[in-house]
Write a protein that holds these residues in place. Sequence first.
Motif, mmCIF file in Angstrom:
data_model
loop_
_atom_site.group_PDB
_atom_site.id
_atom_site.type_symbol
_atom_site.label_atom_id
_atom_site.label_comp_id
_atom_site.label_asym_id
_atom_site.label_seq_id
_atom_site.Cartn_x
_atom_site.Cartn_y
_atom_site.Cartn_z
ATOM 1 N N VAL A 44 0.842 -1.193 0.000
ATOM 2 C CA VAL A 44 0.000 0.000 0.000
ATOM 3 C C VAL A 44 0.876 1.242 0.000
ATOM 4 O O VAL A 44 1.984 1.234 0.557
ATOM 5 C CB VAL A 44 -0.951 0.012 1.223
ATOM 6 C CG1 VAL A 44 -0.189 0.172 2.524
ATOM 7 C CG2 VAL A 44 -2.020 1.090 1.084
ATOM 8 N N GLN A 45 0.388 2.278 -0.674
ATOM 9 C CA GLN A 45 1.034 3.583 -0.604
ATOM 10 C C GLN A 45 -0.037 4.640 -0.390
ATOM 11 O O GLN A 45 -1.010 4.718 -1.143
ATOM 12 C CB GLN A 45 1.806 3.891 -1.884
ATOM 13 C CG GLN A 45 2.506 5.225 -1.896
ATOM 14 C CD GLN A 45 3.721 5.290 -0.956
ATOM 15 O OE1 GLN A 45 4.080 4.296 -0.330
ATOM 16 N NE2 GLN A 45 4.341 6.444 -0.862
ATOM 17 N N ILE A 46 0.123 5.445 0.672
ATOM 18 C CA ILE A 46 -0.828 6.498 1.030
ATOM 19 C C ILE A 46 -0.145 7.847 0.845
ATOM 20 O O ILE A 46 0.881 8.121 1.466
ATOM 21 C CB ILE A 46 -1.293 6.339 2.490
ATOM 22 C CG1 ILE A 46 -1.899 4.951 2.725
ATOM 23 C CG2 ILE A 46 -2.295 7.429 2.853
ATOM 24 C CD1 ILE A 46 -2.137 4.619 4.186
ATOM 25 N N LEU A 47 -0.715 8.688 -0.012
ATOM 26 C CA LEU A 47 -0.141 10.005 -0.267
ATOM 27 C C LEU A 47 -1.101 11.139 0.064
ATOM 28 O O LEU A 47 -0.724 12.308 -0.024
ATOM 29 C CB LEU A 47 0.318 10.124 -1.729
ATOM 30 C CG LEU A 47 1.486 9.222 -2.131
ATOM 31 C CD1 LEU A 47 1.875 9.486 -3.586
ATOM 32 C CD2 LEU A 47 2.695 9.430 -1.228
ATOM 33 N N GLY A 48 -2.338 10.836 0.419
ATOM 34 C CA GLY A 48 -3.276 11.864 0.830
ATOM 35 C C GLY A 48 -3.121 12.192 2.303
ATOM 36 O O GLY A 48 -2.593 11.396 3.089
ATOM 37 N N GLY A 49 -3.631 13.351 2.696
ATOM 38 C CA GLY A 49 -3.477 13.803 4.074
ATOM 39 C C GLY A 49 -4.556 13.355 5.028
ATOM 40 O O GLY A 49 -4.456 13.605 6.220
ATOM 41 N N ALA A 50 -5.609 12.667 4.533
ATOM 42 C CA ALA A 50 -6.737 12.302 5.402
ATOM 43 C C ALA A 50 -7.202 10.870 5.136
ATOM 44 O O ALA A 50 -8.346 10.637 4.761
ATOM 45 C CB ALA A 50 -7.889 13.278 5.169
ATOM 46 N N PRO A 51 -6.322 9.888 5.332
ATOM 47 C CA PRO A 51 -6.707 8.507 5.032
ATOM 48 C C PRO A 51 -7.534 7.869 6.146
ATOM 49 O O PRO A 51 -7.476 8.276 7.303
ATOM 50 C CB PRO A 51 -5.357 7.798 4.908
ATOM 51 C CG PRO A 51 -4.472 8.546 5.858
ATOM 52 C CD PRO A 51 -4.925 9.992 5.772
ATOM 53 N N GLY A 52 -8.295 6.839 5.751
ATOM 54 C CA GLY A 52 -8.991 5.984 6.710
ATOM 55 C C GLY A 52 -8.768 4.547 6.297
ATOM 56 O O GLY A 52 -9.160 4.155 5.194
#
Length: 335
Positions: A44-52
Amino acid sequence: MSFRPGPRNLLTDVAGLRVGQAKDDDLKSGVTAIICDEASAAGVQILGGAPGTRETDLLEPHNTVPGVNAIVLSGGSAFGLDAASGVQSALREDGVGFAVRDFRVPIVPAAILFDLANGGNKDWGRHSPYRELGYQAARIASADFALGSEGAGTGALVCGLKGGLGSASVMLESGITVAALAAVNAVGSVTVGDSSHFWAAPFEIDGEFGGLGLPPLTPDAVTPRTKFQTQTSPLANTTIAVIATDAVLDKAGAKRLAIAAHDGFARAIWPAHTVADGDLVFGLATGSAGKVPDFAQTVELHAAAGAVMARAIARGVFMATPAPNDLFPTWGARR
């Protein structure tokens, strides 16, 4: 580099994957479940500032569990994380999961988008409906599934338009297939300025999202929007996606594939990865093609990941359909 879609132009052109979806039109929300026929390497890669998210830490290459049994994308903000429990329940009934002593534990990472303030009825009482929606989605998973206002894309919105669920695939000369699925609910715009031309137009194949190409190169045509018609709550968006391949990759390779696929966000949405988006990509490798890509094939795979993700994002918005109490029009209605 030759790109051509798979036979369905869907995520399920990657052998070993099925997709099930469930929605509630009154709720204006839903769930998309990606079921792996065999446990598959994932990252997984998360680049947004508001993940859930749920169960994303175990996807790191240094952690123990080698593969996942399903991935869930859901509406509902944090309430939507219940959907993964419903999918897990269905898989447990089937005896699927990671073996721990005498037990099988289905491994089901999940991500959510914010669709609470979209005109749907969210007065569901004590327990959210997402667990049951997840169970329903898992039980009907198949190779064919609908796009647009379906599953996790049911109540999605983008800048001034309805969002939706999109998917696309490509078959590479190496014999490897790569495909994307995205629930598109972005702060940003997927179209250029106030036009109906998709930012993803350079990657379009066979008119799959309208065939308009890019607009004429005049200043007025290409000026990006500077004011965004977003949902009414802060931290109220997110595009969540899966990029999948039938190549043989380990968890580190699946994570690198997810990183590459984020290029598709930047190609299809302006702006992407904002503080109000929880932009996330799960990478998934079934290994069903039995091919371990060499260096050149890996570069081609990563290039294709960005292109196919951009196509999937545009298709999600292109395929959206109108419903009562919509806040924004569909792409087709605005055009």
